[in-house]
Design a protein around this motif. Structure first.
Motif: not given
Length: 203
Positions: A88-93, A116-118, A42-45
């Protein structure tokens, strides 16, 4: 071998021996409440938008500790904080609401945020997150959601909110200054369906 020679030779083979292109995998995700392990994603997004866009007026990136503090605050208030996760467990947004004000009379009204992630943009995820957020807010007894959106660079967000029933209720010009330019805000509001009494007594 040249590419055109390879393609010609491949077409000359029987169909069952030709190498077929890999089918594109469907974009899949699930939406659920945020967990502690999601906070770094979340922080990275969010920090991507802080440093690269004017859709948020934040100019300083957020730390993991700040995000955990926000999550804890929203949990105490009973307000939704959702994430979209890939198989796969990745947070997309993510999507959340927070109080419009610390004054208790505002307790049935919130301001929403969706990021949202890019790699997840343009695939319908924003709509799915906003729909899930609206439902979660109704279940929490919220009666009004307000979106405060930058008047530059957020046309897609405005269109999405309007598609889901948000109505523009006002604008403020030149209230933010980021990356050397003045920015305004657009206010959109949506009234939610009455929910059973939630017992929200104040903040």
């Amino acid at each position: 071998m040249l590419e055109e020679e390879y393609d010609r030779d491949r077409r000359s083979l029987p169909r069952h021996l030709r190498r077929q292109p890999e089918p594109e995998r469907p974009f899949a995700f699930s939406i659920r409440p945020v967990e502690d392990g999601d906070i770094p994603d979340v922080r990275e997004i969010y920090n991507h938008y802080v440093t690269n866009s004017v859709v948020t007026f934040d100019e300083d990136t957020w730390s993991i500790a700040q995000w955990r503090e926000k999550r804890d605050q929203l949990q105490r208030l009973g307000l939704p904080f959702l994430v979209a996760q890939s198989p796969a467990g990745q947070v997309l947004g993510y999507a959340l609401v927070q109080p419009m004000s610390s004054k208790s009379a505002y307790r049935y009204s919130v301001e929403n945020s969706i990021y949202l992630g890019q790699a997840a943009t343009g695939k319908g995820l924003g709509r799915a997150l906003l729909e899930a957020l609206i439902t979660a807010c109704e279940e929490a007894g919220i009666r009004q959601i307000v979106a405060v959106i930058s008047d530059k660079g957020a046309e897609g967000s405005i269109a999405l909110h309007e598609k889901l029933g948000f109505v523009e209720v006002g604008r403020m010009g030149r209230v933010g200054f980021k990356f050397g330019r003045w920015l305004g805000t657009i206010y959109l509001q949506k009234s939610l369906k009455p929910a059973k009494k939630s017992g929200r007594s104040g903040r």
